[in-house]
Write an enzyme that holds these catalytic residues in place. Structure first.
Site, PDB file in Angstrom:
ATOM      1  N   CYS A  61      46.709  31.040  16.324  1.00  0.00           N
ATOM      2  CA  CYS A  61      45.475  31.800  16.145  1.00  0.00           C
ATOM      3  C   CYS A  61      44.403  31.158  17.009  1.00  0.00           C
ATOM      4  O   CYS A  61      43.993  30.021  16.761  1.00  0.00           O
ATOM      5  CB  CYS A  61      45.049  31.818  14.680  1.00  0.00           C
ATOM      6  SG  CYS A  61      43.483  32.684  14.391  1.00  0.00           S
ATOM      7  N   CYS A  80      39.859  37.928  18.310  1.00  0.00           N
ATOM      8  CA  CYS A  80      41.228  37.417  18.460  1.00  0.00           C
ATOM      9  C   CYS A  80      41.333  36.791  19.839  1.00  0.00           C
ATOM     10  O   CYS A  80      41.472  37.495  20.844  1.00  0.00           O
ATOM     11  CB  CYS A  80      42.255  38.533  18.288  1.00  0.00           C
ATOM     12  SG  CYS A  80      43.969  37.967  18.514  1.00  0.00           S
TER      13      CYS A  80
END
Length: 301
Positions: free
Chosen positions: A224, A76
């Site tokens: 993202c 992430c």
């Protein structure tokens, strides 16, 4: 409630992140706690970044990453920037090395407050992404949605940036597509045995792109980081852009850009962007019960 731990609600371009301090403990944030936290409008999130004591020499911490459905995530990028900002504020340091299940991440906070994360090398091999079918060239795989003779989306680029990604190239505004409707279908398509992050990408110039992402295990997200990296690499790989691009994350709040470089000398992907602290509190990592730290907020103001 068992012994609670500190956590911070943060965001990277609107990507909702909970940074949880699990250092000095042997337990983990449970999937049940993640689901409970996400069910609360005040603590709903895209990823939990749980900071654990380092497991490998030369690293500052091991980061355990959970999606909002309680599943594990391998990477992430936006969350990593949030961890860097939190630890930089705590320690006064600027550079950090983290271990994740996807490998080692090096990161640095710059004087202007932006944070660069070395996301490592992209993976293109079909069986390592992984895909369910063998493809010699994963820059364009056979997959489409919509009528056979007039598909809405087709022929994505597939790769892994620590987690599997499919990048669909579009000519229209990425916000004009109903990603909330077909995102789940593509995420769970049989082509992706470990599911996949689904990104719509529009190349607007040789150095700029716009993206929007349906995130595996989290759903429609404001941003993202690993998807932006995957879009940038895939664009360069297919000749749509060069190796340095600015990514306009269409749904980011507030609007902001990510700078992505697919570095030629070692093929590492360097992502640079902001992170923002919102508020702090304490939570039970087993149940997800939490309380807000009002004193910290007053101090921050």
């Amino acid at each position: 409630m068992s012994a609670t731990v500190e956590f911070a609600r943060m965001n990277g371009l609107g990507n909702k992140i909970l940074v949880v301090d699990m250092r000095g403990r042997s337990d983990k944030v449970t999937p049940a706690a993640a689901v409970a936290l996400n069910a609360d409008p005040q603590t709903e999130f895209d990823q939990i970044m749980a900071i654990h004591d380092p497991k490998a020499d030369g690293t500052d911490a091991f980061i355990d990453i959970l999606n909002s459905d309680g599943s594990k995530a391998q990477a992430c990028g936006n969350g990593t920037r949030c961890v860097v900002q939190a630890l930089a504020a705590e320690t006064g340091r600027k550079a950090f090395t983290f271990q994740t299940v996807a490998g080692i991440l090096n990161a640095i906070e710059h004087e202007d407050g932006t944070i660069s994360v070395d996301m490592g090398k992209p993976v293109f091999d079909w069986d390592r992404i992984p895909l369910a079918e063998e493809f010699h060239d994963t820059s364009r795989i056979e997959l489409q949605i919509g009528p056979i003779d007039n598909p809405l989306l087709h022929s994505p680029s597939a790769m892994s940036m620590g987690n599997p990604h499919a990048i669909f190239w579009v000519d229209k505004d990425v916000m004009s597509y109903d990603l909330a409707r077909f995102g789940p279908l593509l995420e769970n398509h049989p082509m992706f045995p470990e599911r996949a992050n689904i990104t719509l990408a529009q190349v607007t110039s040789p150095t700029t792109m716009t993206t929007r992402t349906w995130e595996r295990g989290a759903g429609l997200t404001l941003a993202c980081g690993s998807a932006a990296c995957s879009a940038a690499v895939s664009a360069a790989r297919t000749g749509r852009t060069g190796r340095k691009v600015k990514i306009n994350v269409a749904s980011a709040k507030p609007p902001a850009m990510l700078s992505i470089e697919w570095r030629e000398r070692d093929d590492h992907v360097i992502m640079t962007g902001p992170a923002e602290w919102e508020w702090s509190g304490r939570l039970d990592p087993a149940t997800g019960c939490w309380s807000r730290d009002d004193a910290r907020e007053v101090e921050a103001q």
